[in-house]
Design an enzyme around this catalytic site. Structure first.
Site, PDB file in Angstrom:
ATOM      1  N   LYS A   1     -69.277  94.762  31.705  1.00  0.00           N
ATOM      2  CA  LYS A   1     -68.765  95.979  31.058  1.00  0.00           C
ATOM      3  C   LYS A   1     -67.264  95.898  30.797  1.00  0.00           C
ATOM      4  O   LYS A   1     -66.789  96.399  29.786  1.00  0.00           O
ATOM      5  CB  LYS A   1     -69.158  97.246  31.819  1.00  0.00           C
ATOM      6  CG  LYS A   1     -68.588  97.376  33.211  1.00  0.00           C
ATOM      7  CD  LYS A   1     -69.107  98.654  33.836  1.00  0.00           C
ATOM      8  CE  LYS A   1     -68.501  98.925  35.208  1.00  0.00           C
ATOM      9  NZ  LYS A   1     -68.308  97.766  36.104  1.00  0.00           N
TER      10      LYS A   1
ATOM     11  N   ARG B   1     -67.798 106.964  38.330  1.00  0.00           N
ATOM     12  CA  ARG B   1     -68.702 106.142  39.132  1.00  0.00           C
ATOM     13  C   ARG B   1     -69.578 107.001  40.040  1.00  0.00           C
ATOM     14  O   ARG B   1     -70.468 106.479  40.692  1.00  0.00           O
ATOM     15  CB  ARG B   1     -67.878 105.206  40.001  1.00  0.00           C
ATOM     16  CG  ARG B   1     -68.120 103.720  39.663  1.00  0.00           C
ATOM     17  CD  ARG B   1     -67.120 102.941  40.463  1.00  0.00           C
ATOM     18  NE  ARG B   1     -67.409 101.563  40.624  1.00  0.00           N
ATOM     19  CZ  ARG B   1     -66.749 100.582  40.018  1.00  0.00           C
ATOM     20  NH1 ARG B   1     -65.842 100.844  39.108  1.00  0.00           N
ATOM     21  NH2 ARG B   1     -67.011  99.331  40.323  1.00  0.00           N
TER      22      ARG B   1
ATOM     23  N   ARG C   1     -67.221  83.993  39.500  1.00  0.00           N
ATOM     24  CA  ARG C   1     -66.174  84.584  38.672  1.00  0.00           C
ATOM     25  C   ARG C   1     -64.785  84.237  39.213  1.00  0.00           C
ATOM     26  O   ARG C   1     -64.559  84.230  40.417  1.00  0.00           O
ATOM     27  CB  ARG C   1     -66.342  86.103  38.652  1.00  0.00           C
ATOM     28  CG  ARG C   1     -65.318  86.806  37.795  1.00  0.00           C
ATOM     29  CD  ARG C   1     -65.771  88.166  37.387  1.00  0.00           C
ATOM     30  NE  ARG C   1     -65.679  89.147  38.450  1.00  0.00           N
ATOM     31  CZ  ARG C   1     -65.984  90.435  38.267  1.00  0.00           C
ATOM     32  NH1 ARG C   1     -66.418  90.852  37.107  1.00  0.00           N
ATOM     33  NH2 ARG C   1     -65.862  91.271  39.255  1.00  0.00           N
TER      34      ARG C   1
ATOM     35  N   ARG D   1     -61.614  87.173  43.427  1.00  0.00           N
ATOM     36  CA  ARG D   1     -61.392  88.493  44.019  1.00  0.00           C
ATOM     37  C   ARG D   1     -62.053  88.557  45.391  1.00  0.00           C
ATOM     38  O   ARG D   1     -63.154  88.041  45.587  1.00  0.00           O
ATOM     39  CB  ARG D   1     -62.004  89.571  43.118  1.00  0.00           C
ATOM     40  CG  ARG D   1     -61.173  89.860  41.896  1.00  0.00           C
ATOM     41  CD  ARG D   1     -61.888  90.708  40.883  1.00  0.00           C
ATOM     42  NE  ARG D   1     -62.631  91.830  41.433  1.00  0.00           N
ATOM     43  CZ  ARG D   1     -63.272  92.730  40.676  1.00  0.00           C
ATOM     44  NH1 ARG D   1     -63.241  92.633  39.361  1.00  0.00           N
ATOM     45  NH2 ARG D   1     -63.931  93.721  41.239  1.00  0.00           N
TER      46      ARG D   1
ATOM     47  N   ARG E   1     -71.592  95.911  47.049  1.00  0.00           N
ATOM     48  CA  ARG E   1     -71.219  96.596  45.804  1.00  0.00           C
ATOM     49  C   ARG E   1     -72.456  96.966  44.985  1.00  0.00           C
ATOM     50  O   ARG E   1     -72.520  98.041  44.379  1.00  0.00           O
ATOM     51  CB  ARG E   1     -70.291  95.701  44.978  1.00  0.00           C
ATOM     52  CG  ARG E   1     -68.904  95.591  45.598  1.00  0.00           C
ATOM     53  CD  ARG E   1     -68.123  94.441  45.010  1.00  0.00           C
ATOM     54  NE  ARG E   1     -67.729  94.662  43.640  1.00  0.00           N
ATOM     55  CZ  ARG E   1     -67.403  93.691  42.797  1.00  0.00           C
ATOM     56  NH1 ARG E   1     -67.446  92.424  43.193  1.00  0.00           N
ATOM     57  NH2 ARG E   1     -67.039  93.959  41.566  1.00  0.00           N
TER      58      ARG E   1
HETATM   59  P1  AMP Z   1     -64.435  97.082  39.477  1.00  0.00           P
HETATM   60  O1  AMP Z   1     -63.361  96.155  39.073  1.00  0.00           O
HETATM   61  O2  AMP Z   1     -64.756  98.114  38.423  1.00  0.00           O
HETATM   62  O3  AMP Z   1     -65.674  96.360  39.983  1.00  0.00           O
HETATM   63  O4  AMP Z   1     -63.857  97.933  40.727  1.00  0.00           O
HETATM   64  C1  AMP Z   1     -63.469  97.280  41.917  1.00  0.00           C
HETATM   65  C2  AMP Z   1     -63.412  98.264  43.076  1.00  0.00           C
HETATM   66  O5  AMP Z   1     -62.470  99.307  42.768  1.00  0.00           O
HETATM   67  C3  AMP Z   1     -64.723  99.020  43.348  1.00  0.00           C
HETATM   68  O6  AMP Z   1     -65.622  98.263  44.147  1.00  0.00           O
HETATM   69  C4  AMP Z   1     -64.171 100.254  44.072  1.00  0.00           C
HETATM   70  O7  AMP Z   1     -63.799  99.951  45.407  1.00  0.00           O
HETATM   71  C5  AMP Z   1     -62.906 100.550  43.306  1.00  0.00           C
HETATM   72  N1  AMP Z   1     -63.172 101.471  42.168  1.00  0.00           N
HETATM   73  C6  AMP Z   1     -63.034 101.206  40.850  1.00  0.00           C
HETATM   74  N2  AMP Z   1     -63.340 102.274  40.102  1.00  0.00           N
HETATM   75  C7  AMP Z   1     -63.675 103.254  40.980  1.00  0.00           C
HETATM   76  C8  AMP Z   1     -64.106 104.610  40.832  1.00  0.00           C
HETATM   77  N3  AMP Z   1     -64.254 105.167  39.627  1.00  0.00           N
HETATM   78  N4  AMP Z   1     -64.389 105.316  41.954  1.00  0.00           N
HETATM   79  C9  AMP Z   1     -64.238 104.774  43.178  1.00  0.00           C
HETATM   80  N5  AMP Z   1     -63.850 103.507  43.390  1.00  0.00           N
HETATM   81  C10 AMP Z   1     -63.563 102.737  42.305  1.00  0.00           C
END
Ligand code: AMP
Length: 216
Positions: A13, A88, A127, A161, A172
């Site tokens: 995404k 989310r 990744r 990461r 996750r």
């Molecule tokens: P992502 O890069 O989108 O996979 O986000 C990495 C991490 O950031 C997630 O596993 C959460 O810990 C935190 N995170 C990102 N967006 C949100 C959100 N909208 N609400 C809560 N935690 C978030």
């Protein structure tokens, strides 16, 4: 135009949101990227959320909502924006609707990118991400072309990461299923949801998304 991307971690995404933002000339707002920058800068917010992020769990709604309300109200978002990683939770989605209502705006489309768990794990564990610009690579499917440890776009170092390690990936995916999947129902009821098959190539997935945007 306001567009939201939903999909489990590793669904692509972020990549699709970034491409669509370039095409539509609208800001791409990736909450994960914003939070990772805060962690790198060791800001107050960064220090607060670092451990939660590394464990694969969600940052508290209150912190995210404060961050996002400020971002969405910046002047570059006037004509619209592309959201990646937010909302989310249903609480975040309802709050987003309220924030947008205040300026008489609403979400146009929600793309839900679907990918099987086996492929997600394979994608995430391989990744590698650029420390500087956040561009993603994959050690087998999409390695950096010039030097395997450096970003082709900005030359900065690539890293894995902390939350892309297998144990955290599983957490996750579990969190996604438990907290984020209900959003699919939320947006389906609002008649905004479009399912996208996310297992084909980046270009094919993008064509499907583009086709849907241009049919507005
Ligand atoms: P992502 O890069 O989108 O996979 O986000 C990495 C991490 O950031 C997630 O596993 C959460 O810990 C935190 N995170 C990102 N967006 C949100 C959100 N909208 N609400 C809560 N935690 C978030």
């Amino acid at each position: 135009m306001i567009i939201v991307f939903l999909g489990p971690p590793g669904s692509g995404k972020g990549t699709q949101a970034r491409q669509l933002s370039e095409k539509l000339k609208l800001p791409h707002i990736g909450t994960g990227n914003i939070l990772r920058r805060e962690v790198q800068a060791a800001s107050t917010l960064g220090l607060k959320v670092k451990d939660v992020m590394n464990s694969g769990n969600l940052v508290p709604d209150a912190d995210i909502l404060e961050l996002m309300t400020n971002r969405i109200n910046e002047s570059d978002c006037k004509s619209g924006f592309i959201l990646d990683g937010f909302p989310r939770t249903t609480k975040q989605a309802k709050s987003l609707d309220e924030i947008l209502e205040k300026s008489n705006r609403q979400i146009k489309r929600v793309f839900n990118i679907k990918v099987s768990d086996a492929i997600l794990i394979e994608r995430l564990s391989g990744r590698r991400t650029c420390k500087q610009c956040g561009t993603n690579y994959h050690i087998i499917n999409a390695p950096a072309k010039k030097n395997k440890d450096q970003c082709d776009k900005c030359g900065s170092e690539l890293y894995q990461r902390a939350d892309d390690k297998v144990a955290t990936i599983k957490q996750r995916l579990k969190v996604y299923e438990e907290q984020t999947a209900s959003l699919i129902y939320f947006y389906k009821q609002q008649d905004k949801l479009i399912d996208i098959r996310g297992e084909s190539s980046i270009d094919r997935v993008f064509k499907e998304i583009e086709g849907n945007v241009s049919r507005q």
